[in-house]
Design a protein around this motif. Structure first.
Motif, short mmCIF file in Angstrom:
data_model
loop_
_atom_site.label_atom_id
_atom_site.label_comp_id
_atom_site.label_asym_id
_atom_site.label_seq_id
_atom_site.Cartn_x
_atom_site.Cartn_y
_atom_site.Cartn_z
N ASP A 77 0.84 -1.19 0.00
CA ASP A 77 0.00 0.00 0.00
C ASP A 77 0.88 1.24 0.00
OD1 ASP A 77 -2.37 -1.23 -0.14
OD2 ASP A 77 -2.70 -1.33 2.03
N VAL A 78 0.40 2.26 -0.63
CA VAL A 78 1.12 3.53 -0.70
C VAL A 78 0.49 4.49 0.31
CG1 VAL A 78 1.58 5.50 -2.21
CG2 VAL A 78 1.71 3.18 -3.11
N PRO A 79 1.33 5.17 1.15
CA PRO A 79 0.74 6.07 2.14
C PRO A 79 0.06 7.29 1.50
CG PRO A 79 3.15 6.23 2.15
CD PRO A 79 2.78 5.11 1.22
N VAL A 80 -1.01 7.73 2.14
CA VAL A 80 -1.69 8.96 1.70
C VAL A 80 -1.62 9.94 2.88
CG1 VAL A 80 -3.84 9.95 0.84
CG2 VAL A 80 -3.31 7.54 0.39
N LYS B 249 -0.73 17.70 2.92
CA LYS B 249 0.40 18.55 2.52
C LYS B 249 0.93 19.24 3.77
CE LYS B 249 0.08 22.53 0.15
NZ LYS B 249 -0.51 23.37 -0.89
N ASP B 250 1.76 18.52 4.53
CA ASP B 250 2.14 18.97 5.87
C ASP B 250 3.58 18.51 6.11
OD1 ASP B 250 1.31 19.62 8.83
OD2 ASP B 250 2.30 17.64 8.88
N LYS B 251 4.43 19.46 6.52
CA LYS B 251 5.86 19.14 6.62
C LYS B 251 6.14 17.99 7.58
CE LYS B 251 10.43 20.85 7.40
NZ LYS B 251 11.33 21.96 7.70
N LYS B 252 5.51 18.06 8.77
CA LYS B 252 5.77 17.04 9.77
C LYS B 252 5.39 15.64 9.24
CE LYS B 252 4.84 16.21 14.67
NZ LYS B 252 3.68 15.30 14.75
N GLN B 253 4.22 15.59 8.66
CA GLN B 253 3.75 14.28 8.15
C GLN B 253 4.65 13.73 7.04
OE1 GLN B 253 -0.22 13.23 7.08
NE2 GLN B 253 -1.11 14.63 8.59
N MET C 259 8.50 9.86 5.15
CA MET C 259 9.71 9.54 4.38
C MET C 259 10.76 8.86 5.25
SD MET C 259 10.05 12.71 1.77
CE MET C 259 11.51 12.08 0.99
N ALA C 260 10.82 9.28 6.51
CA ALA C 260 11.78 8.68 7.44
C ALA C 260 11.53 7.18 7.56
CB ALA C 260 11.69 9.36 8.80
N LYS C 261 10.24 6.84 7.54
CA LYS C 261 9.90 5.41 7.62
C LYS C 261 10.47 4.64 6.43
CE LYS C 261 5.54 5.70 9.97
NZ LYS C 261 4.16 5.90 9.59
N TYR C 262 10.36 5.24 5.25
CA TYR C 262 10.92 4.60 4.07
C TYR C 262 12.43 4.37 4.24
CZ TYR C 262 7.01 4.67 0.75
OH TYR C 262 5.85 4.41 0.08
#
Ligand SMILES: *Cc1c(COP(=O)(O)O)cnc(C)c1O
Length: 396
Positions: free
Chosen positions: A373-376, A379-383, A388-391
């Motif tokens: 699944d691709v995350p959705v 448009k928020d910097k923290k999120q 991306m950190a998880k990737y």
């Protein structure tokens, strides 16, 4: 006048009088003309060619995949780059060109989807009505593509063989030319596959590869490719004929089974209860299987089958390593490469060309089976940083 004869086991041979012309063309083709650079080798008159730039597809050196497999010379011939996404465009460009030269009201084809889509496109270009019989379970992408070109589609309950058989009921009544991609149904189209070998020889500098790994559905692709290499060998253009490897899916493997049992080419038995996601090669009875198996024996080649699981893994690997998204039927070649290297049948010092016969976009649900699944997110910097950190954590 066409100076070539159809033969049982080959599309046709060159005539001695045309020898030098053939050598000149094969060694110095006019790439801009696509397969029609090789017009004298194709068994049709070339007055009104129906062409859309098919042929001269890339032969890419698969450096990353070669490193992974620890093999010296590995190339992929990317037939997915043809106008409708498969090598079938080569066949249909020839078949439809031939059809408009005869007094037919239209064309008809039984297909697992790719040949039908190609016929539909070339028939559209030639302003010729086109009827396509598809198996009831054809992937949606191909159905949409075929309808998009304006073909009249009927689904038949059964396999591609049932679709082709059904044509006999209506072909003469409606004055239609059968352009199905089997040499017994239409001998002209098969010559289109020879152009793949001429191109490979040219692109690789006329050093014949040691092995060609090719999918087998009906068997026309493999027998056509081997015929082209044989012609070039007879013309003295290459110094050997590559060993032909024909690969099928475990769930539909009439030719591979015959090879394992060492049966003669005319001893292939219909495969019962076929089941594979590689729908483009799900031919229970391979109509050109005899010619394919003969080419395999003649070249001291090999035949085998691979599982659907191996196919999906190979499909992903080719995409990730080489940026080439082939459809499942094409990916059997990469799965087989691993298998044959592992078994020592192919040697790591040898040169291999894998025929990537069709584009992965032709059947998205097959490849989709392995995707996560691709995350959705908003448009928020923290999120976005967290996501991306998880990737990165995952991959590093
Ligand atoms: C048709 C097809 C094949 C098999 O070719 P045959 O000539 O039937 O053996 C393999 N791959 C793709 C993508 C195809 O469309």
């Amino acid at each position: 006048m066409i100076p070539y004869k159809f033969k049982n086991d080959e599309v046709y041979y060159y005539a001695e009088s045309n020898k030098q012309e053939w050598i000149d063309i094969i060694t110095n083709p006019n790439q801009g003309k696509g397969i029609w650079a090789y017009a004298p080798m194709l068994p049709v008159e070339t007055k009104n060619i129906v062409s859309m730039g098919e042929g001269f597809t890339p032969l890419t050196k698969a450096i990353n995949l070669a490193e992974l497999c620890n093999i010296k010379g590995l190339y992929v011939k990317n037939e997915g780059m043809n106008p409708t996404g498969t090598f079938k465009d080569r066949c249909q460009s020839v078949a439809i060109t031939k059809a408009i030269q005869s007094d037919v009201k239209g064309v008809i084809i039984g297909s697992a989807g790719n040949a039908g889509a190609a016929a539909a496109a070339y028939a559209a270009k030639a302003k010729l009505p086109c009827f396509v019989f598809l198996p009831a379970h054809t992937p949606k992408e191909r159905l949409v593509q075929t309808l998009q070109y304006g073909a009249k589609v009927i689904k038949i309950e059964g396999s591609v063989n049932d679709c082709i058989d059904t044509i006999a009921f209506v072909k003469d009544e409606f004055k239609l030319e059968n352009v199905s991609t089997a040499n017994c149904m239409n001998p002209y189209q098969g010559s289109g596959c020879k152009t793949i070998s001429y191109e490979i020889a040219y692109q690789i500098g006329f050093k014949a590869p040691d092995w060609i790994i090719c999918p087998i559905g009906g068997g026309g692709l493999l027998s056509g490719i081997s015929c082209g290499f044989k012609e070039m060998y007879n013309l003295g253009i290459i110094d050997k004929i590559p060993r032909m490897v024909g690969i099928q899916a475990d769930g539909c493997a009439a030719v591979a089974t015959a090879f394992r049992k060492n049966l003669p080419p005319d001893g292939i038995v219909r495969f019962d209860g076929y089941q594979t996601l590689a729908v483009s090669i799900a031919d229970p009875y391979p109509l050109d299987g005899e010619f394919a198996l003969k080419a395999i024996y003649d070249t001291n080649g090999y035949s085998d089958s691979v599982s659907d699981k191996e196919i999906l893994k190979a499909q992903k690997e080719l995409s990730e390593q080489e940026g080439v998204f082939g459809e499942p039927a094409s990916s059997v070649t990469i799965a087989a490469l691993h298998k044959l290297l592992g078994q020592g049948i192919i040697n790591q010092q040898e040169t291999v060309v894998c025929i990537i016969s069709g584009n992965g976009l032709k059947d998205l649900s097959a490849a989709g089976q392995l995707l996560q699944d691709v995350p959705v997110i908003k448009k928020d910097k923290k999120q976005v940083v967290e996501t991306m950190a998880k990737y990165f954590n995952h991959d590093l």
